[in-house]
Design a protein around this motif. Structure first.
Motif, PDB file in Angstrom:
ATOM      1  N   PRO A  83       0.839  -1.203   0.000  1.00  0.00           N
ATOM      2  CA  PRO A  83       0.000   0.000   0.000  1.00  0.00           C
ATOM      3  C   PRO A  83       0.878   1.258   0.000  1.00  0.00           C
ATOM      4  O   PRO A  83       1.918   1.287   0.657  1.00  0.00           O
ATOM      5  CB  PRO A  83      -0.775  -0.102   1.318  1.00  0.00           C
ATOM      6  N   ILE A 114      -5.482  -6.243   6.131  1.00  0.00           N
ATOM      7  CA  ILE A 114      -6.047  -4.927   5.868  1.00  0.00           C
ATOM      8  C   ILE A 114      -7.189  -5.031   4.861  1.00  0.00           C
ATOM      9  O   ILE A 114      -7.287  -5.998   4.099  1.00  0.00           O
ATOM     10  CB  ILE A 114      -4.994  -3.924   5.355  1.00  0.00           C
ATOM     11  N   LYS A 138      13.652  -3.249   3.888  1.00  0.00           N
ATOM     12  CA  LYS A 138      12.425  -3.803   4.456  1.00  0.00           C
ATOM     13  C   LYS A 138      11.285  -3.375   3.543  1.00  0.00           C
ATOM     14  O   LYS A 138      11.458  -2.510   2.683  1.00  0.00           O
ATOM     15  CB  LYS A 138      12.183  -3.299   5.883  1.00  0.00           C
ATOM     16  N   VAL A 158       7.496  -1.591   3.474  1.00  0.00           N
ATOM     17  CA  VAL A 158       6.832  -0.647   4.374  1.00  0.00           C
ATOM     18  C   VAL A 158       5.437  -1.118   4.801  1.00  0.00           C
ATOM     19  O   VAL A 158       4.697  -0.359   5.399  1.00  0.00           O
ATOM     20  CB  VAL A 158       6.745   0.764   3.757  1.00  0.00           C
ATOM     21  N   ASP A 159       5.088  -2.375   4.486  1.00  0.00           N
ATOM     22  CA  ASP A 159       3.819  -2.910   4.987  1.00  0.00           C
ATOM     23  C   ASP A 159       4.042  -3.710   6.277  1.00  0.00           C
ATOM     24  O   ASP A 159       3.579  -3.331   7.338  1.00  0.00           O
ATOM     25  CB  ASP A 159       3.092  -3.734   3.913  1.00  0.00           C
ATOM     26  N   THR A 160       4.831  -4.788   6.175  1.00  0.00           N
ATOM     27  CA  THR A 160       5.054  -5.606   7.371  1.00  0.00           C
ATOM     28  C   THR A 160       6.161  -5.042   8.265  1.00  0.00           C
ATOM     29  O   THR A 160       6.286  -5.454   9.416  1.00  0.00           O
ATOM     30  CB  THR A 160       5.438  -7.051   7.009  1.00  0.00           C
ATOM     31  N   ASP A 161       6.974  -4.129   7.727  1.00  0.00           N
ATOM     32  CA  ASP A 161       8.054  -3.513   8.513  1.00  0.00           C
ATOM     33  C   ASP A 161       8.961  -4.553   9.164  1.00  0.00           C
ATOM     34  O   ASP A 161       9.422  -4.354  10.282  1.00  0.00           O
ATOM     35  CB  ASP A 161       7.482  -2.612   9.630  1.00  0.00           C
ATOM     36  N   ASP A 162       9.192  -5.650   8.498  1.00  0.00           N
ATOM     37  CA  ASP A 162       9.853  -6.771   9.140  1.00  0.00           C
ATOM     38  C   ASP A 162      11.364  -6.768   8.877  1.00  0.00           C
ATOM     39  O   ASP A 162      12.167  -6.829   9.800  1.00  0.00           O
ATOM     40  CB  ASP A 162       9.206  -8.068   8.658  1.00  0.00           C
ATOM     41  N   SER A 209      13.226  -9.050   7.463  1.00  0.00           N
ATOM     42  CA  SER A 209      13.974 -10.292   7.678  1.00  0.00           C
ATOM     43  C   SER A 209      13.974 -11.246   6.487  1.00  0.00           C
ATOM     44  O   SER A 209      14.797 -12.156   6.441  1.00  0.00           O
ATOM     45  CB  SER A 209      13.475 -11.005   8.939  1.00  0.00           C
ATOM     46  N   MET A 213      -5.284  -8.841  13.491  1.00  0.00           N
ATOM     47  CA  MET A 213      -4.789  -7.502  13.174  1.00  0.00           C
ATOM     48  C   MET A 213      -5.799  -6.513  13.749  1.00  0.00           C
ATOM     49  O   MET A 213      -7.006  -6.714  13.645  1.00  0.00           O
ATOM     50  CB  MET A 213      -4.660  -7.304  11.666  1.00  0.00           C
ATOM     51  N   PRO A 271      17.294 -11.108  12.433  1.00  0.00           N
ATOM     52  CA  PRO A 271      16.997 -12.047  11.349  1.00  0.00           C
ATOM     53  C   PRO A 271      18.201 -12.893  10.932  1.00  0.00           C
ATOM     54  O   PRO A 271      18.035 -14.055  10.541  1.00  0.00           O
ATOM     55  CB  PRO A 271      16.524 -11.157  10.195  1.00  0.00           C
ATOM     56  N   SER A 276       9.529  -9.359  14.837  1.00  0.00           N
ATOM     57  CA  SER A 276      10.316  -8.132  14.838  1.00  0.00           C
ATOM     58  C   SER A 276       9.577  -6.999  15.531  1.00  0.00           C
ATOM     59  O   SER A 276       8.389  -6.811  15.317  1.00  0.00           O
ATOM     60  CB  SER A 276      10.613  -7.695  13.396  1.00  0.00           C
ATOM     61  N   ARG A 293       3.017  -6.503  17.454  1.00  0.00           N
ATOM     62  CA  ARG A 293       3.999  -5.694  16.729  1.00  0.00           C
ATOM     63  C   ARG A 293       3.281  -4.751  15.775  1.00  0.00           C
ATOM     64  O   ARG A 293       2.295  -5.108  15.138  1.00  0.00           O
ATOM     65  CB  ARG A 293       4.996  -6.570  15.979  1.00  0.00           C
ATOM     66  N   VAL A 315       2.556  -2.735  12.391  1.00  0.00           N
ATOM     67  CA  VAL A 315       2.834  -2.873  10.960  1.00  0.00           C
ATOM     68  C   VAL A 315       2.377  -1.581  10.285  1.00  0.00           C
ATOM     69  O   VAL A 315       1.689  -0.778  10.907  1.00  0.00           O
ATOM     70  CB  VAL A 315       2.122  -4.104  10.342  1.00  0.00           C
ATOM     71  N   PHE A 316       2.768  -1.396   9.032  1.00  0.00           N
ATOM     72  CA  PHE A 316       2.473  -0.133   8.339  1.00  0.00           C
ATOM     73  C   PHE A 316       2.921   1.048   9.205  1.00  0.00           C
ATOM     74  O   PHE A 316       2.200   2.038   9.352  1.00  0.00           O
ATOM     75  CB  PHE A 316       0.977  -0.029   7.995  1.00  0.00           C
ATOM     76  N   GLN A 339      -1.705  -2.935  13.968  1.00  0.00           N
ATOM     77  CA  GLN A 339      -0.794  -3.827  14.679  1.00  0.00           C
ATOM     78  C   GLN A 339      -1.259  -5.274  14.607  1.00  0.00           C
ATOM     79  O   GLN A 339      -2.443  -5.556  14.462  1.00  0.00           O
ATOM     80  CB  GLN A 339      -0.559  -3.369  16.117  1.00  0.00           C
ATOM     81  N   LEU A 340      -0.283  -6.158  14.672  1.00  0.00           N
ATOM     82  CA  LEU A 340      -0.563  -7.583  14.577  1.00  0.00           C
ATOM     83  C   LEU A 340      -0.295  -8.237  15.918  1.00  0.00           C
ATOM     84  O   LEU A 340       0.676  -7.907  16.588  1.00  0.00           O
ATOM     85  CB  LEU A 340       0.379  -8.251  13.565  1.00  0.00           C
TER      86      LEU A 340
END
Lengths: 249, 327
Positions: free
Chosen positions: A11, A26, A118, A120-124, A126, A216, B107, B119, B135, B137-138, B143-144
């Motif tokens: 998004p 979402i 990374k 910009v949705d899951t911000d993970d 990894s 979520m 990671p 994370s 955590r 997100v966006f 948040q999840l």
């Protein structure tokens, strides 16, 4: 020099995010989707390397069928070929994503893998590490400068205000940070040429997630704030709030 | 199968970071709920002296890999060392800070361990013997709540969110771990560190952030932001607009394509509050906004707002903070 670039459809950062009725993902209604801004930088860097030294750029994307549009944009910028791993399942985690990408990357010849640091949705941040481990190559994150050498690259990483100058032998995975290069706009000629470029579409390999989504939710609302006043005259009221109510001063 | 919690402590300049105490705090709570031991991990060169500090924060056992090959951080070196620690400690949950280093190391370690990673957790609970984590997100627009499918699991924890463990008179036993590191295992070679003139704390770990936006009208006026940050003891942030305009370095950008921050105090000056900026800072504990437009979206998330021109308000605010602090 052949480069594999990872691309994710996300998004737009200007989009408002609403949680879907099932409370697991979402609600995509009314949301504009774009190429992950960091991946866009990776695509641009790949094109600049190709312009300088030749080679082939393959864009690899795991996502819904609609991501064809985003791959097409990357091809219009100057990438050569696309692979779309069609995946409509929600809740695929980083490990399962990396597994599917690794299976597809096995069919591509590359010296270098580039991706955003990374999405910009899951911000993970990894997936790239898991994928690099699967491919058996080193992973250098957050690069802001890249110089190609003989069978190796030199890169700058910005960490806590300090710039690390690192060297790594190829093949390697490099993940990019803002400041590396400015992504170009697509030209009409590029868009026309992209129509003839190949996008190989196949089903993404199923994967076992290591992390499961339970729910979520929207972020908790912030407590109601207040306007303490107007102009410089309001400073004493602010100071009082920060010291007496917040104990910050 | 492993049990308990291992806290990977980060240090800088031969001192433990505050995030290490935050991990000790949340780690003890989790270990208690999971019914397993709590321990710490320290990796680096010449870091054995830091064990005592972790003992005082309630970690009774600290695994140490003290190796010349770990003098400079590399994800390969640190992940190899920590994998050896994990094999020795056999924890169910491995905690580290979601700092600049942790975002790279977490990671990399999970990949070597073949386990999953959660994370940037902002909440951690044990429900029916299972770890549940929350955590954002966006960049915080949603948040999840997640759970690991199996254990062990690596969890990176957002700095400044969890209460640090109190300092007491506890002592820690040191367990030296030999990671058998060889130079060839470290595939990324750090050639040089380019230090800035003044080293500042990373935005993600800062307690106080003062950010400037387009309302500053030009880079030459950012000295106001820098001065206010200095007197408050904070660091400088910036909106995307001013970073894109080249007024400020991208390392200072707060927002969805910059840094997501949770300081104790966030002061937004001349920032109208684009949705991607608000997402990146709305988990701050206290938000102050100064903007001349009373309709600016930033006032919707601010705890305290001043409607006014930054050029009038900021000099007065700097003066007031100086007086208050006796500077």
């Amino acid at each position: 020099m052949n480069i594999l670039v990872l691309l994710k459809r996300v998004p737009d950062t200007a989009a408002k995010i609403k949680v879907a009725a099932d409370g697991m993902a979402i609600d995509p209604a009314g949301v504009e989707f774009v190429i992950n801004p960091y991946d866009e930088i990776a695509i641009e860097q790949a094109i600049q390397l190709k312009e300088a030294g030749g080679g082939k750029i393959t864009v690899l994307c795991l996502g819904p069928k609609a991501a064809t549009k985003d791959i097409r944009t990357a091809l219009a910028m100057g990438a050569d070929e696309g692979i779309l791993l069609v995946d409509d399942t929600a809740g695929r985690d980083a490990v399962a994503t990396a597994d599917a990408l690794a299976a597809a990357a096995g069919d591509v010849e590359f010296d270098l893998v580039l991706a955003g640091w990374k999405s910009v949705d899951t911000d993970d941040g990894s997936v790239t590490h898991f994928l690099a481990a699967k491919l058996g190559i080193p992973c250098v994150t957050l690069i802001t400068k890249l110089e190609l050498g003989d069978g190796q690259v030199a890169a700058h990483r910005e960490v806590e205000g300090v710039t690390e100058v690192v060297e790594v032998k190829l093949p390697a995975m490099l993940t990019v940070q803002k400041g590396l290069v400015e992504p170009r706009y697509t030209s009409l000629k590029g868009i026309m040429m992209a129509k003839r470029k190949k996008i190989d579409e196949r089903a993404a390999e199923a994967g076992e997630p290591k992390i499961r989504i339970r729910t979520m939710t929207p972020p908790p609302p912030r407590p109601e704030g207040r306007i303490v006043g107007e102009g410089a005259d309001a400073v004493p009221a602010l100071m009082q709030a920060l010291s007496d109510e917040q104990k910050l001063l | 199968m492993g049990s308990g919690v291992l806290c990977i402590a980060e240090s800088a300049g031969n001192e433990l970071k505050k995030s290490a105490f935050e991990l000790a705090g949340v780690g003890q709570r989790l270990a208690g709920a999971l019914g397993g031991p709590i321990s710490g991990a320290l990796v680096g060169e010449g870091i054995s002296g830091l064990v005592e500090g972790l003992g005082k924060r309630g970690l009774p056992k600290v695994y140490v890999v003290d190796d010349a090959a770990l003098g400079r951080y590399t994800s390969d070196g640190y992940a190899i060392a920590l994998k050896a620690v994990v094999q020795a400690a056999d924890p169910a949950v491995i905690l580290l800070a979601s700092s600049a280093m942790g975002k790279d190391l977490g990671p990399a370690l999970a990949a070597r361990l073949g386990c999953g990673i959660i994370s940037d957790a902002i909440a951690l609970e044990v429900v029916d013997g299972k770890v549940h984590a929350t955590r954002p997100v966006f960049a915080g627009k949603a948040q999840l709540e997640v759970e690991p499918a199996d254990l062990p699991v690596v969890v990176s924890v957002r700095p400044n969110v969890f209460e640090p463990a109190a300092s007491g008179d506890g002592a820690a036993e040191t367990v030296a771990v030999d990671a058998d590191l060889t130079g060839e295992q470290i595939r990324v070679v750090v050639k040089e560190l380019l230090e800035p003139e003044e080293r500042t704390i990373d935005l993600t770990e800062a307690d106080i952030i003062v950010s400037g936006g387009r309302g500053l009208k030009g880079p030459e006026h950012f000295h106001l932001i820098e001065e206010l940050a200095a007197v408050l003891g904070g660091v400088v942030g910036a909106s995307r607009a001013v970073v894109d305009a080249g007024w400020r370095p991208h390392t200072e950008q707060v927002g969805q394509t910059g840094k997501t921050v949770s300081p104790k105090l966030y002061v937004a000056c001349g920032i109208s509050g684009a949705i991607q900026h608000l997402a990146g800072m709305s988990s701050s504990k206290c938000i102050v906004a100064v903007n001349k437009d009373p309709e600016a979206p930033v006032f919707k998330v601010a705890d305290y707002g001043i409607v006014g021109d930054v050029f009038e308000v900021l000099p007065e605010l700097i003066k007031a903070v100086k007086e208050k602090k006796g500077l």
